[in-house]
Design an enzyme around this catalytic site. Structure first.
Site, short mmCIF file in Angstrom:
data_model
loop_
_atom_site.label_atom_id
_atom_site.label_comp_id
_atom_site.label_asym_id
_atom_site.label_seq_id
_atom_site.Cartn_x
_atom_site.Cartn_y
_atom_site.Cartn_z
N LYS A 83 1.31 -0.78 0.15
CA LYS A 83 -0.12 -0.43 -0.13
C LYS A 83 0.92 1.23 -0.15
O LYS A 83 0.34 2.40 -0.78
CB LYS A 83 -0.93 0.01 0.75
CG LYS A 83 -2.36 -0.81 1.22
CD LYS A 83 -2.68 -1.23 2.62
CE LYS A 83 -3.67 -2.83 2.16
NZ LYS A 83 -4.67 -2.62 3.51
N GLY A 147 0.34 0.30 5.67
CA GLY A 147 -0.23 0.38 5.02
C GLY A 147 -2.05 0.60 5.81
O GLY A 147 -2.58 1.42 5.58
#
Length: 285
Positions: A83, A147
């Site tokens: 991410k 993330g």
């Protein structure tokens, strides 16, 4: 003979006109997005399919760039551990994604640029609130500043958490997240190697610990105050060892599935699926 009921869990046909979506992760066996979005495509009558793509971190940039050059690819979902890398590769990102330092969804814009957004945080908070655990005014410990953890941190502070304590062995990652959070919510987030778990109202596991049966707990449940809420972001297994142990000790628990379940409507709007269902031809196709 009983009538045959079509299986809407997957597209009934794939042709040269099928639009593509991909979810990138390492691993991908645990991802639930295909089981949610593919039935949605079917219900809306959209000729599209979401496929899991297993890519290791060393290959992520190359795979990402290759996919974004695919003309019939309309969207990308991103899961662990990509991410933060996806944010750096996006052409533009939302303020929420920038604050989190990570994206979990990208769409191709009409001009061909890729816009990144992060729905992990708001999805988690919606699940928390629906379960009756309001974050406003609460003291919260968040284990994991990756993330998902970064997005959840921003969303919890946005939802009114009084104090947020971050814990992650990657000190640089914690400091970077704290700096971003300080810009929007000054003085309400700190980083601690050994957080005061006995003072927490809610503790969240946003680490990968729990995906495997032999993983240790990410924190000591014995240190928690009675009735402290224990939440996990892991989707599979649904009942992690952490949540089983917490429930046995009398703690309210929140399963990771809630985080994704509450993102489905957000994905629907972000990828403009209702426009596609009405027969609107996206300009970039």
């Amino acid at each position: 003979m009983e009538p045959v009921v079509p299986d809407v869990s997957a597209p009934t046909r794939i042709s040269g006109s099928t639009r593509l979506y991909a979810v990138l992760g390492d691993p991908v066996e645990q991802v639930r997005a295909p089981s949610l979005l593919n039935p949605l495509f079917a219900r809306l009558g959209i000729d599209a399919v979401l496929l899991p793509v297993h890519v290791e971190p060393v290959d992520f940039a190359g795979v990402f760039h290759g996919l974004t050059q695919t003309k019939n690819l309309d969207g990308i979902l991103v899961t662990i551990p990509h991410k933060a890398a996806a944010l750096r590769l996006a052409d533009e990102v939302s303020p929420a994604a920038a604050a989190a330092g990570a994206v979990n969804a990208l769409r191709r814009e009409p001009d061909g640029r890729w816009r990144g957004e992060n729905f992990d945080g708001i999805g988690f908070v919606r699940g928390l609130i629906e379960a009756g655990h309001l974050p406003a005014g609460k003291r919260i410990v968040l284990m994991g500043a990756g993330g998902a953890g970064s997005a959840i941190a921003a969303a919890l502070l946005s939802a009114g958490a009084a104090q947020l304590t971050l814990c992650d062995p990657d000190v640089a990652k914690v400091h970077g997240l704290l700096a971003r959070l300080e810009e929007h919510w000054p003085g309400r987030a700190t980083g601690e190697a050994k957080p005061a778990l006995d003072e927490a109202d809610i503790v969240v596991n946003a680490t990968p610990l729990g995906m495997r049966a032999d993983d240790p707990h990410p924190f000591s449940l014995r240190a928690l105050a009675p009735r402290c809420v224990v939440a996990d972001v892991i989707m599979k297994p649904r009942e992690t060892a952490l949540l089983r142990s917490a429930a046995a000790l009398g703690h309210p628990v929140l399963h990771g599935a809630h985080m994704l379940d509450h993102q489905l409507d957000l994905y629907r709007a972000f990828f403009r699926l209702d426009e596609s269902a009405r027969g609107c031809e996206p300009p970039h196709r």
